[in-house]
Design an enzyme around this catalytic site. Structure first.
Site, PDB file in Angstrom:
ATOM      1  N   ILE A 118     -14.618 -31.585 -23.271  1.00 36.87           N
ATOM      2  CA  ILE A 118     -15.407 -30.842 -22.284  1.00 36.87           C
ATOM      3  C   ILE A 118     -16.885 -31.162 -22.426  1.00 36.87           C
ATOM      4  CG2 ILE A 118     -15.973 -28.552 -21.387  1.00 36.87           C
ATOM      5  CD1 ILE A 118     -13.253 -27.614 -22.530  1.00 36.87           C
ATOM      6  N   GLY A 163     -17.015 -34.349 -27.474  1.00 33.92           N
ATOM      7  CA  GLY A 163     -15.639 -33.930 -27.240  1.00 33.92           C
ATOM      8  C   GLY A 163     -15.269 -33.960 -25.770  1.00 33.92           C
ATOM      9  N   LYS A 192     -12.587 -16.607 -31.109  1.00 33.01           N
ATOM     10  CA  LYS A 192     -13.432 -16.642 -29.913  1.00 33.01           C
ATOM     11  C   LYS A 192     -13.955 -15.244 -29.566  1.00 33.01           C
ATOM     12  CE  LYS A 192     -13.280 -21.032 -28.624  1.00 33.01           C
ATOM     13  NZ  LYS A 192     -14.491 -21.868 -28.525  1.00 33.01           N
ATOM     14  N   SER A 224     -12.772 -18.648 -24.208  1.00 31.06           N
ATOM     15  CA  SER A 224     -11.411 -18.996 -23.792  1.00 31.06           C
ATOM     16  C   SER A 224     -10.709 -17.792 -23.192  1.00 31.06           C
ATOM     17  CB  SER A 224     -10.627 -19.489 -25.015  1.00 31.06           C
ATOM     18  OG  SER A 224      -9.247 -19.545 -24.761  1.00 31.06           O
ATOM     19  N   ASN A 241     -12.557 -34.228 -34.020  1.00 29.64           N
ATOM     20  CA  ASN A 241     -11.529 -34.330 -32.980  1.00 29.64           C
ATOM     21  C   ASN A 241     -12.098 -35.006 -31.738  1.00 29.64           C
ATOM     22  OD1 ASN A 241      -8.923 -33.979 -31.939  1.00 29.64           O
ATOM     23  ND2 ASN A 241      -9.475 -32.058 -30.948  1.00 29.64           N
ATOM     24  N   TYR A 298     -12.886 -20.155 -20.452  1.00 30.32           N
ATOM     25  CA  TYR A 298     -12.123 -21.224 -19.822  1.00 30.32           C
ATOM     26  C   TYR A 298     -10.651 -20.830 -19.742  1.00 30.32           C
ATOM     27  CZ  TYR A 298     -15.987 -24.083 -21.777  1.00 30.32           C
ATOM     28  OH  TYR A 298     -17.193 -24.597 -22.148  1.00 30.32           O
ATOM     29  N   TYR A 319      -6.929 -18.331 -33.094  1.00 33.14           N
ATOM     30  CA  TYR A 319      -7.887 -19.048 -32.255  1.00 33.14           C
ATOM     31  C   TYR A 319      -8.570 -18.081 -31.290  1.00 33.14           C
ATOM     32  CZ  TYR A 319      -9.536 -21.763 -28.261  1.00 33.14           C
ATOM     33  OH  TYR A 319     -10.304 -22.271 -27.235  1.00 33.14           O
ATOM     34  N   THR A 373      -7.910 -17.032 -23.920  1.00 35.22           N
ATOM     35  CA  THR A 373      -7.068 -16.451 -24.969  1.00 35.22           C
ATOM     36  C   THR A 373      -7.630 -15.130 -25.489  1.00 35.22           C
ATOM     37  OG1 THR A 373      -8.178 -17.778 -26.648  1.00 35.22           O
ATOM     38  CG2 THR A 373      -6.132 -18.661 -25.737  1.00 35.22           C
ATOM     39  N   ASN A 400      -2.199 -31.258 -28.595  1.00 30.48           N
ATOM     40  CA  ASN A 400      -1.747 -29.869 -28.567  1.00 30.48           C
ATOM     41  C   ASN A 400      -1.662 -29.325 -27.146  1.00 30.48           C
ATOM     42  OD1 ASN A 400      -1.487 -28.884 -31.442  1.00 30.48           O
ATOM     43  ND2 ASN A 400      -3.551 -29.732 -31.532  1.00 30.48           N
TER      44      ASN A 400
END
Length: 336
Positions: A12, A10, A152, A124, A35, A176, A148, A126, A197
């Protein structure tokens, strides 16, 4: 060290594979290519001058993961694999929990069986949710606003429980902020399957004529120009952070949370302007309603990472945009 990268083909993961290999580590990639693209493997071969061992498989296949860990004599794992779109997670929460949380449990079961107890987790920003103060440090309360981010955080909490139960585990959750850009060769970069996205690959496709214009999700946030502000970090800075984090875990047991960001936020309009300068192309856009689950402003203080593992981001927004444009231009990345 021998290092397994789940989701290693992927965005990263592939950049981290380059940096780890150049630091004389041996990497094994695992990817189901949901993905990502198999052609990345050939691009990695061009960059590194060698083929990397890649297994086509799903991280939820515990038996397969166990075999890889044992057969390849893995010393540490970097867990990138998972779904990662905020908006999509709001629409499909069960799919996100099934992939992200179930995938992590499968990996941990395999690691425990194979007695591999060093793990970097691709987390993340988030997990912090709507910021209560800025810049965000690792002590900021967690409170994700979308599935999401919740997936995490749930994994982070599982990992913390694991280290509390067994002090031999060495785990770092790398939070991140917003990875962007591409390798300097232009051979690998962010090329998601389907409609992007994330902001930068979408802008790159618009600048390259692959899409007509960019949808800006809201211009009525309480920010400098009404658009959302994020801490964008060059993917190569991020990849280098993983090398430093592995060195940190060599001498530090337990559970650790570390922000990987630049400490500066840029608005959507600022990123558009920077990309137009880097590419010498116009990026047409139109404003639409806010996206579910988004927050208005989010940027880090990366001070802890600088202190404990001597890492800090060094590349500018211009370098991020220029490398993203080089990848788009050199690869003629077309919209599906």
């Amino acid at each position: 060290m021998n290092i397994l990268l789940t989701g290693g083909a992927g965005y990263i993961g592939s950049h981290t594979a380059v940096v780890l290999t150049q630091a004389n580590h041996e990497v094994v990639l695992l990817d189901n290519f949901y993905n990502s693209h198999k052609r990345v493997l050939g691009q990695l071969q061009k960059i590194l001058g060698k083929n990397l061992h890649c297994v086509d498989g799903d991280v939820r296949n515990t038996t397969l993961i166990t075999k890889i860990l044992q057969d390849c004599k893995i010393d540490a794992v970097i867990h990138f694999a998972g779904l990662k779109a905020v908006g999509e997670s709001v629409q499909n929460p069960i799919e996100y929990y099934a992939n992200n949380v179930q995938g992590a449990i499968s990996l941990l079961e395999a690691m425990k069986f194979a007695n591999v107890k060093t793990l970097l987790f691709s987390s993340s920003a988030t997990v912090y949710g709507d910021p209560q103060y800025l810049p965000i440090d690792e002590n900021h309360p967690t409170g994700p606003t979308n599935p999401y981010g919740k997936s995490k955080l749930h994994i982070e909490e599982m990992l913390k429980d694991l280290t509390n139960s067994d002090n031999e585990w060495k785990i770092a959750c790398l939070r991140y902020f917003n990875p962007v850009g591409a390798h300097e060769s232009g051979l690998i970069g962010e090329n998601p399957a389907g409609i992007p996205n994330n902001l930068l690959p979408y802008i790159a496709q618009v600048a390259g004529g692959m899409r007509s214009d960019l949808a800006v999700f809201g211009d009525d946030y309480p920010t400098i120009d009404g658009t959302g502000i994020r801490d964008y970090i060059h993917v190569m800075d991020l990849a280098e952070g993983h090398v430093k984090a592995l060195e940190f875990l060599e001498v530090n047991n337990g559970w650790h949370a570390l922000n990987l960001g630049t400490g500066r936020g840029y608005s959507v309009f600022e990123v558009i302007e920077a990309f137009e300068k880097a590419s010498a192309r116009k990026v047409p856009y139109h404003v639409v309603s806010r996206r579910l689950g988004d927050v208005s402003e989010c940027y880090a203080t990366p001070q802890k990472a600088k202190v404990v593992m001597s890492w800090s981001a060094t590349r500018s927004l211009h370098e991020m945009c220029l490398s993203a444009w080089d990848f788009q231009r050199l690869n003629s990345v077309a919209a599906p």
